[in-house]
Write a protein that holds these residues in place. Sequence first.
Motif, PDB file in Angstrom:
ATOM      1  N   ASN A 253       0.821  -1.206   0.000  1.00  0.00           N
ATOM      2  CA  ASN A 253       0.000   0.000   0.000  1.00  0.00           C
ATOM      3  C   ASN A 253       0.858   1.260   0.000  1.00  0.00           C
ATOM      4  OD1 ASN A 253      -2.736   1.197   0.300  1.00  0.00           O
ATOM      5  ND2 ASN A 253      -1.842   2.020   2.188  1.00  0.00           N
ATOM      6  N   PRO A 254       0.603   2.225  -0.895  1.00  0.00           N
ATOM      7  CA  PRO A 254       1.431   3.424  -0.984  1.00  0.00           C
ATOM      8  C   PRO A 254       0.866   4.591  -0.175  1.00  0.00           C
ATOM      9  CG  PRO A 254      -0.019   3.352  -2.872  1.00  0.00           C
ATOM     10  CD  PRO A 254      -0.352   2.136  -2.030  1.00  0.00           C
ATOM     11  N   ALA A 255       1.725   5.539   0.136  1.00  0.00           N
ATOM     12  CA  ALA A 255       1.351   6.823   0.740  1.00  0.00           C
ATOM     13  C   ALA A 255       2.537   7.764   0.561  1.00  0.00           C
ATOM     14  CB  ALA A 255       1.007   6.678   2.214  1.00  0.00           C
ATOM     15  N   SER A 256       2.280   9.033   0.233  1.00  0.00           N
ATOM     16  CA  SER A 256       3.347   9.996  -0.063  1.00  0.00           C
ATOM     17  C   SER A 256       3.418  11.063   1.019  1.00  0.00           C
ATOM     18  CB  SER A 256       3.100  10.669  -1.427  1.00  0.00           C
ATOM     19  OG  SER A 256       3.100   9.720  -2.462  1.00  0.00           O
TER      20      SER A 256
ATOM     21  N   GLY B 158       3.477  20.525   1.566  1.00  0.00           N
ATOM     22  CA  GLY B 158       2.179  20.062   1.090  1.00  0.00           C
ATOM     23  C   GLY B 158       1.072  20.442   2.051  1.00  0.00           C
ATOM     24  N   THR B 159      -0.152  20.334   1.587  1.00  0.00           N
ATOM     25  CA  THR B 159      -1.312  20.624   2.429  1.00  0.00           C
ATOM     26  C   THR B 159      -1.844  19.376   3.111  1.00  0.00           C
ATOM     27  OG1 THR B 159      -2.765  20.345   0.512  1.00  0.00           O
ATOM     28  CG2 THR B 159      -1.989  22.582   1.002  1.00  0.00           C
ATOM     29  N   GLU B 160      -1.331  18.204   2.737  1.00  0.00           N
ATOM     30  CA  GLU B 160      -1.742  16.944   3.351  1.00  0.00           C
ATOM     31  C   GLU B 160      -0.510  16.158   3.771  1.00  0.00           C
ATOM     32  OE1 GLU B 160      -4.457  14.598   0.985  1.00  0.00           O
ATOM     33  OE2 GLU B 160      -5.176  16.389  -0.066  1.00  0.00           O
ATOM     34  N   ASN B 161      -0.659  15.353   4.805  1.00  0.00           N
ATOM     35  CA  ASN B 161       0.408  14.451   5.225  1.00  0.00           C
ATOM     36  C   ASN B 161      -0.228  13.213   5.868  1.00  0.00           C
ATOM     37  OD1 ASN B 161       3.035  13.497   5.766  1.00  0.00           O
ATOM     38  ND2 ASN B 161       2.977  14.344   7.818  1.00  0.00           N
ATOM     39  N   PRO B 162      -0.269  12.092   5.161  1.00  0.00           N
ATOM     40  CA  PRO B 162       0.314  11.880   3.828  1.00  0.00           C
ATOM     41  C   PRO B 162      -0.709  12.138   2.718  1.00  0.00           C
ATOM     42  CG  PRO B 162      -0.408   9.801   4.689  1.00  0.00           C
ATOM     43  CD  PRO B 162      -0.734  10.827   5.757  1.00  0.00           C
ATOM     44  N   TYR B 163      -0.206  12.205   1.493  1.00  0.00           N
ATOM     45  CA  TYR B 163      -1.071  12.223   0.312  1.00  0.00           C
ATOM     46  C   TYR B 163      -1.401  10.786  -0.064  1.00  0.00           C
ATOM     47  CZ  TYR B 163      -0.125  17.187  -0.584  1.00  0.00           C
ATOM     48  OH  TYR B 163      -0.054  18.549  -0.494  1.00  0.00           O
ATOM     49  N   ASP B 164      -2.637  10.583  -0.526  1.00  0.00           N
ATOM     50  CA  ASP B 164      -3.070   9.255  -0.954  1.00  0.00           C
ATOM     51  C   ASP B 164      -3.489   9.313  -2.420  1.00  0.00           C
ATOM     52  OD1 ASP B 164      -3.581   6.569  -0.729  1.00  0.00           O
ATOM     53  OD2 ASP B 164      -5.585   6.812   0.109  1.00  0.00           O
ATOM     54  N   ASP B 165      -2.614   9.877  -3.248  1.00  0.00           N
ATOM     55  CA  ASP B 165      -2.919  10.080  -4.658  1.00  0.00           C
ATOM     56  C   ASP B 165      -2.080   9.192  -5.575  1.00  0.00           C
ATOM     57  OD1 ASP B 165      -4.758  12.139  -4.024  1.00  0.00           O
ATOM     58  OD2 ASP B 165      -3.110  13.565  -3.824  1.00  0.00           O
ATOM     59  N   ASN B 166      -1.506   8.129  -5.040  1.00  0.00           N
ATOM     60  CA  ASN B 166      -0.629   7.267  -5.837  1.00  0.00           C
ATOM     61  C   ASN B 166      -1.423   6.417  -6.813  1.00  0.00           C
ATOM     62  OD1 ASN B 166       0.470   7.679  -2.952  1.00  0.00           O
ATOM     63  ND2 ASN B 166       2.304   7.243  -4.150  1.00  0.00           N
ATOM     64  N   ALA B 167      -0.837   6.210  -7.993  1.00  0.00           N
ATOM     65  CA  ALA B 167      -1.469   5.378  -9.019  1.00  0.00           C
ATOM     66  C   ALA B 167      -0.939   3.959  -9.014  1.00  0.00           C
ATOM     67  CB  ALA B 167      -1.256   6.007 -10.398  1.00  0.00           C
ATOM     68  N   THR B 168       0.174   3.717  -8.331  1.00  0.00           N
ATOM     69  CA  THR B 168       0.776   2.383  -8.299  1.00  0.00           C
ATOM     70  C   THR B 168       1.167   2.029  -6.868  1.00  0.00           C
ATOM     71  OG1 THR B 168       3.019   3.215  -8.680  1.00  0.00           O
ATOM     72  CG2 THR B 168       1.694   2.655 -10.629  1.00  0.00           C
ATOM     73  N   PRO B 169       1.246   0.731  -6.541  1.00  0.00           N
ATOM     74  CA  PRO B 169       1.708   0.318  -5.208  1.00  0.00           C
ATOM     75  C   PRO B 169       3.211   0.496  -5.065  1.00  0.00           C
ATOM     76  CG  PRO B 169       1.303  -1.603  -6.559  1.00  0.00           C
ATOM     77  CD  PRO B 169       0.855  -0.425  -7.373  1.00  0.00           C
ATOM     78  N   ASP B 170       3.697   0.347  -3.849  1.00  0.00           N
ATOM     79  CA  ASP B 170       5.143   0.300  -3.600  1.00  0.00           C
ATOM     80  C   ASP B 170       5.613  -1.119  -3.932  1.00  0.00           C
ATOM     81  OD1 ASP B 170       4.710   2.816  -2.665  1.00  0.00           O
ATOM     82  OD2 ASP B 170       5.227   2.396  -0.572  1.00  0.00           O
TER      83      ASP B 170
END
Length: 443
Positions: free
Chosen positions: A242-245, A250-262
């Motif tokens: 599962n990814p998280a950036s 940024g205005t969010e922590n974390p961002y959940d806008d990933n298109a691919t998994p880790d």
Amino acid sequence: MSVITINKRGLSRAIMLVAMMGGLPMAVSAQENSSADREAASAAELQQRIAELQAQVDRLAQSAQINNPEPEKKTFGETEIQIGGFVKVDSAFSQYSDGSSATASIGEDFLVPSTIPIGGEGGDTKYHSHAKASRLFIKSHTEFGTGAINTHLEIDAMAGGQGDERISNSYAQRLRHAYVDWQIDENRSLLAGQSWSTFFNVGALPEGLDFVGPVGTIFERQPQVRYSQKIGSGQIQFAAENPASTLYNGTENPYDDNATPDFVVRYNNSIGDLSYSAASMSRELAYESGTGMDDSRRGYAISLAGKLQLGRDDIRFMYSYGNALGRYLGLNSYRAGIIDADGDIELIDQHGGFVALRHFWSDQWRSNLVLSATSADNPGFVSDTTPTAYQSAQVNLMYSPVPKLSLGGEYIYAQKEIENGSGLLADDSGDLQRLQFSMKYVF
């Protein structure tokens, strides 16, 4: 280990034969003396000896069956359930150089490097006690011919968002592990669910009283699909997790806008007394904002970890490097990148690790010494308060008077450093000193 099978009937006959041979001289003597009375007495004595030896054989056979029972055969589709865990109580005295307590309450329960305060006035020593680390798990194992299905469900109350210390110290349970592990055969397995990240070698984590330990460890649990395959004496694993950036500015922590998994690839093996793992990770760092700004970058990271057995003692180690470590390193000590003025993501090179020595003073007493450090190569436009380095040292003494019970004390020193590139901040580092005492029983 060699196994010797004793045939009860054959042993009985052998003993009887030896006994009869032992009685032969008496029979010959009786014949020479031509005494019917002596012959009858010898025969009776022989029968008594045989009976005694047979009784001893029966007792030995019964004892062997009790002490070495035949392994219970598994039935196809039969499920075994195991319930376990531990109860642990932690009490700690904490002293901060630049504040009265951690900047977030979770930093009082265990060492969270990013919560070490900087720039404030040092406070008095603070005492804190809790039992949140106590843990409960339920496991199942089901045989299916050459394969098996294992499940694992585990909870504790650490980092729970509900509860306080006013009356009952009640805290909400949280999910740690929840996965299905299909052992396809002796060489292959497929795991699906929430568990330790494949990028994290849990076996290399030092033994300590603190919940996590060194600032330089990889530490991550998350949903994933993992395939494992034995190759020669080793094992290779492939995982999509599962990814998280996590990004600065940024205005969010974390961002959940990933298109691919880790994506993680890991190899496990051993050479003599050294067991080790080498892991590589590729992951996307991405964000989308409501103002129309967005970006996506792909980064990488590597990690080498292992344990060297030195008789009963051992040395454990880990080193990780990459421009996408971010939340994986030191409980999110750093963010993986920064959003610049143009809305682009710039990834940040980071590295860290630890080395730990465990020494047994006796069967009941042991100690661990752990040294650890991390650093980040931040770009020049980060804010003054952006962390740039962490260090920690831990030493403990643990006592186990009976199996599965551990009591001990641990001294922890940890330091946090920030950029302060402008030089406007009065202080750019802060440290924590903590003396922790724990009692733990595994059931």
